[in-house]
Design a protein around this motif. Sequence first.
Motif, PDB file in Angstrom:
ATOM      1  N   LYS A 143      34.481  65.250 -16.532  1.00  0.00           N
ATOM      2  CA  LYS A 143      34.399  64.288 -17.636  1.00  0.00           C
ATOM      3  C   LYS A 143      35.148  64.775 -18.873  1.00  0.00           C
ATOM      4  O   LYS A 143      35.715  63.986 -19.635  1.00  0.00           O
ATOM      5  N   GLU A 144      35.171  66.099 -19.073  1.00  0.00           N
ATOM      6  CA  GLU A 144      35.798  66.657 -20.277  1.00  0.00           C
ATOM      7  C   GLU A 144      37.257  67.072 -20.063  1.00  0.00           C
ATOM      8  O   GLU A 144      37.821  67.808 -20.874  1.00  0.00           O
ATOM      9  N   TRP A 145      37.874  66.635 -18.987  1.00  0.00           N
ATOM     10  CA  TRP A 145      39.264  66.997 -18.696  1.00  0.00           C
ATOM     11  C   TRP A 145      40.181  66.614 -19.862  1.00  0.00           C
ATOM     12  O   TRP A 145      40.100  65.520 -20.399  1.00  0.00           O
ATOM     13  N   VAL A 146      41.070  67.536 -20.247  1.00  0.00           N
ATOM     14  CA  VAL A 146      41.944  67.336 -21.408  1.00  0.00           C
ATOM     15  C   VAL A 146      43.408  67.428 -20.968  1.00  0.00           C
ATOM     16  O   VAL A 146      43.767  68.272 -20.150  1.00  0.00           O
ATOM     17  N   THR A 147      44.236  66.557 -21.519  1.00  0.00           N
ATOM     18  CA  THR A 147      45.684  66.615 -21.326  1.00  0.00           C
ATOM     19  C   THR A 147      46.322  66.994 -22.664  1.00  0.00           C
ATOM     20  O   THR A 147      46.053  66.338 -23.678  1.00  0.00           O
ATOM     21  N   VAL A 148      47.141  68.037 -22.658  1.00  0.00           N
ATOM     22  CA  VAL A 148      47.754  68.532 -23.898  1.00  0.00           C
ATOM     23  C   VAL A 148      49.268  68.422 -23.799  1.00  0.00           C
ATOM     24  O   VAL A 148      49.866  68.807 -22.789  1.00  0.00           O
ATOM     25  N   VAL A 149      49.879  67.889 -24.844  1.00  0.00           N
ATOM     26  CA  VAL A 149      51.324  67.727 -24.926  1.00  0.00           C
ATOM     27  C   VAL A 149      51.860  68.706 -25.972  1.00  0.00           C
ATOM     28  O   VAL A 149      51.327  68.795 -27.078  1.00  0.00           O
ATOM     29  N   VAL A 150      52.910  69.443 -25.611  1.00  0.00           N
ATOM     30  CA  VAL A 150      53.557  70.369 -26.537  1.00  0.00           C
ATOM     31  C   VAL A 150      54.983  69.875 -26.764  1.00  0.00           C
ATOM     32  O   VAL A 150      55.716  69.630 -25.816  1.00  0.00           O
ATOM     33  N   LYS A 151      55.363  69.736 -28.032  1.00  0.00           N
ATOM     34  CA  LYS A 151      56.694  69.197 -28.334  1.00  0.00           C
ATOM     35  C   LYS A 151      57.181  69.717 -29.673  1.00  0.00           C
ATOM     36  O   LYS A 151      56.412  70.310 -30.447  1.00  0.00           O
ATOM     37  N   LEU A 152      58.459  69.515 -29.925  1.00  0.00           N
ATOM     38  CA  LEU A 152      59.054  69.864 -31.216  1.00  0.00           C
ATOM     39  C   LEU A 152      58.973  68.662 -32.144  1.00  0.00           C
ATOM     40  O   LEU A 152      59.237  67.532 -31.735  1.00  0.00           O
ATOM     41  N   GLU A 153      58.613  68.923 -33.405  1.00  0.00           N
ATOM     42  CA  GLU A 153      58.622  67.867 -34.411  1.00  0.00           C
ATOM     43  C   GLU A 153      59.363  68.355 -35.643  1.00  0.00           C
ATOM     44  O   GLU A 153      59.249  69.524 -36.027  1.00  0.00           O
ATOM     45  N   VAL A 154      60.117  67.472 -36.268  1.00  0.00           N
ATOM     46  CA  VAL A 154      60.880  67.830 -37.463  1.00  0.00           C
ATOM     47  C   VAL A 154      59.930  67.968 -38.647  1.00  0.00           C
ATOM     48  O   VAL A 154      59.096  67.097 -38.894  1.00  0.00           O
ATOM     49  N   ASN A 155      60.051  69.102 -39.380  1.00  0.00           N
ATOM     50  CA  ASN A 155      59.205  69.312 -40.550  1.00  0.00           C
ATOM     51  C   ASN A 155      59.877  68.800 -41.822  1.00  0.00           C
ATOM     52  O   ASN A 155      60.983  68.258 -41.790  1.00  0.00           O
ATOM     53  N   GLU A 156      59.210  68.969 -42.963  1.00  0.00           N
ATOM     54  CA  GLU A 156      59.715  68.422 -44.229  1.00  0.00           C
ATOM     55  C   GLU A 156      61.029  69.060 -44.657  1.00  0.00           C
ATOM     56  O   GLU A 156      61.807  68.463 -45.393  1.00  0.00           O
ATOM     57  N   GLU A 157      61.277  70.305 -44.222  1.00  0.00           N
ATOM     58  CA  GLU A 157      62.514  70.991 -44.601  1.00  0.00           C
ATOM     59  C   GLU A 157      63.664  70.680 -43.653  1.00  0.00           C
ATOM     60  O   GLU A 157      64.761  71.211 -43.800  1.00  0.00           O
ATOM     61  N   GLY A 158      63.411  69.839 -42.663  1.00  0.00           N
ATOM     62  CA  GLY A 158      64.451  69.501 -41.715  1.00  0.00           C
ATOM     63  C   GLY A 158      64.509  70.410 -40.509  1.00  0.00           C
ATOM     64  O   GLY A 158      65.331  70.231 -39.613  1.00  0.00           O
ATOM     65  N   GLY A 159      63.631  71.420 -40.475  1.00  0.00           N
ATOM     66  CA  GLY A 159      63.551  72.302 -39.313  1.00  0.00           C
ATOM     67  C   GLY A 159      62.629  71.715 -38.259  1.00  0.00           C
ATOM     68  O   GLY A 159      62.153  70.583 -38.377  1.00  0.00           O
ATOM     69  N   ALA A 160      62.383  72.495 -37.218  1.00  0.00           N
ATOM     70  CA  ALA A 160      61.547  72.009 -36.113  1.00  0.00           C
ATOM     71  C   ALA A 160      60.336  72.920 -35.925  1.00  0.00           C
ATOM     72  O   ALA A 160      60.466  74.145 -35.914  1.00  0.00           O
ATOM     73  N   ASP A 161      59.166  72.321 -35.804  1.00  0.00           N
ATOM     74  CA  ASP A 161      57.922  73.042 -35.548  1.00  0.00           C
ATOM     75  C   ASP A 161      57.388  72.656 -34.170  1.00  0.00           C
ATOM     76  O   ASP A 161      57.510  71.505 -33.752  1.00  0.00           O
ATOM     77  N   VAL A 162      56.777  73.628 -33.483  1.00  0.00           N
ATOM     78  CA  VAL A 162      56.104  73.335 -32.219  1.00  0.00           C
ATOM     79  C   VAL A 162      54.755  72.698 -32.533  1.00  0.00           C
ATOM     80  O   VAL A 162      53.995  73.206 -33.353  1.00  0.00           O
ATOM     81  N   HIS A 163      54.484  71.587 -31.869  1.00  0.00           N
ATOM     82  CA  HIS A 163      53.297  70.805 -32.182  1.00  0.00           C
ATOM     83  C   HIS A 163      52.488  70.550 -30.910  1.00  0.00           C
ATOM     84  O   HIS A 163      53.048  70.192 -29.877  1.00  0.00           O
ATOM     85  N   PHE A 164      51.172  70.754 -30.988  1.00  0.00           N
ATOM     86  CA  PHE A 164      50.259  70.492 -29.870  1.00  0.00           C
ATOM     87  C   PHE A 164      49.481  69.210 -30.158  1.00  0.00           C
ATOM     88  O   PHE A 164      48.945  69.036 -31.253  1.00  0.00           O
ATOM     89  N   GLU A 165      49.412  68.320 -29.174  1.00  0.00           N
ATOM     90  CA  GLU A 165      48.566  67.126 -29.265  1.00  0.00           C
ATOM     91  C   GLU A 165      47.696  67.053 -28.017  1.00  0.00           C
ATOM     92  O   GLU A 165      48.189  67.273 -26.902  1.00  0.00           O
ATOM     93  N   ALA A 166      46.416  66.737 -28.210  1.00  0.00           N
ATOM     94  CA  ALA A 166      45.480  66.691 -27.084  1.00  0.00           C
ATOM     95  C   ALA A 166      44.944  65.274 -26.904  1.00  0.00           C
ATOM     96  O   ALA A 166      44.648  64.577 -27.877  1.00  0.00           O
TER      97      ALA A 166
END
Length: 409
Positions: A242-265
């Motif tokens: 019942k508690e199974w989780v799917t997690v997505v890891v991706k790059l997102e552009v930050n405010e300075e125009g660089g890229a941060d690794v981002h986790f979403e569950a």
Amino acid sequence: MLIRIRSRDGIERLQIDNPNTTIAQLKTLIESQLRVPINNQTLSTNQQLLLAKTPAEIAQFTDMSNPQTPIATLNITHGALIFLAYEGERTIAGPKIVPAGSFGRKMTMDDLIAKQMRIVRQESANCEVSFDRDAANGFQHYVNETLAFAVKRGGFMYGTVEDGKVEVDFIYEPPQQGTEESLLLLRDPDEERVVEAIALGLGMRKLGFIFTQTVGQGKRDYTLSNREVLQAVELQAESEVKEWVTVVVKLEVNEEGGADVHFEAFQMSDLCVKLFKDGWFEGEIAEGDDPKCSKMNKDVVVGGKDTREVDNDFFLVVVKIFDHQGPLSSTFPVENRNTAITMRTLKNHLDRTKNLSFVKRISDFHLLLFIGRFLDVNSDVPALAGCVRAQATIPEGYQILIESMAASG
């Protein structure tokens, strides 16, 4: 143009004739088309708005609070997704009723079932998730530094669950082939038996699936693609957890125009799992299919309309993410990556950690998996993992065996 509005009621579409519409005008359209009073609306491009529970938490989302701001300046274009929180209740238009018998088409049993199969959004997840920092960092560092998010990568998350809180303490990466758009798991039953034996000894179990989205996918307008939804719901349905989780890891552009690794569950909604188990999902995805939508093999009701294409966001339930320091280290090389793991690898690891107690030196899932291939999966593997769980003295026979394996390298 059309934009998508996600609220606690699910995804709805809003028709906008003027791309230079301001936020004030947008709220007026929401009031007229979706029946949510302007004064009750809070809008944001941040999906975390839907997790806010109190007025104070909702008030923190200010990116769309200026009524004079044109939505185009917020990169809100055709197909964009906006999040809506509102107070109170509203009436949502139901499906159009088509008369049967002599006044219309005769309805079959499948038609009747489909009329009852309304696709609605699940408001809250069955759990929250916390990641061991070392395990999460080990995964994201590899996909970022080595794979550069050019191809997809995935793994199974193991840990414990108590009172709806999932704690992920290690990630097992099975044999696999990743491309920019798809991830094929080449699952090895023998290896997975060793993994399960280790988890048993550690008092843990398989609780989720983690995968990456590539840089190319980041240019697409979806949270999860149809292929990702199909793979995620298949694994969740297979797990019966019942508690199974799917997690997505991706790059997102930050405010300075660089890229941060981002986790979403996320969790796939209970309805999504039921539809998959009951065979409603179309299993084959054609080249021209819209990746934002999952295909059903018979009509369902979405927003009062019969359709066979369901926006993937209807099936996603956001899960809160935390972190913790778990009981295992994560310094031994990870299985099934581009580098070979040999007895020399084991020797180097033991030499590097010789100032620690022997149980501490082997308190690493990836090391246990490597040596577990040479032990009895039914007795020795869970017994050794049980010593790691208890941080007890490793029996002399196991220690001699492991050291002799290392010496052979």
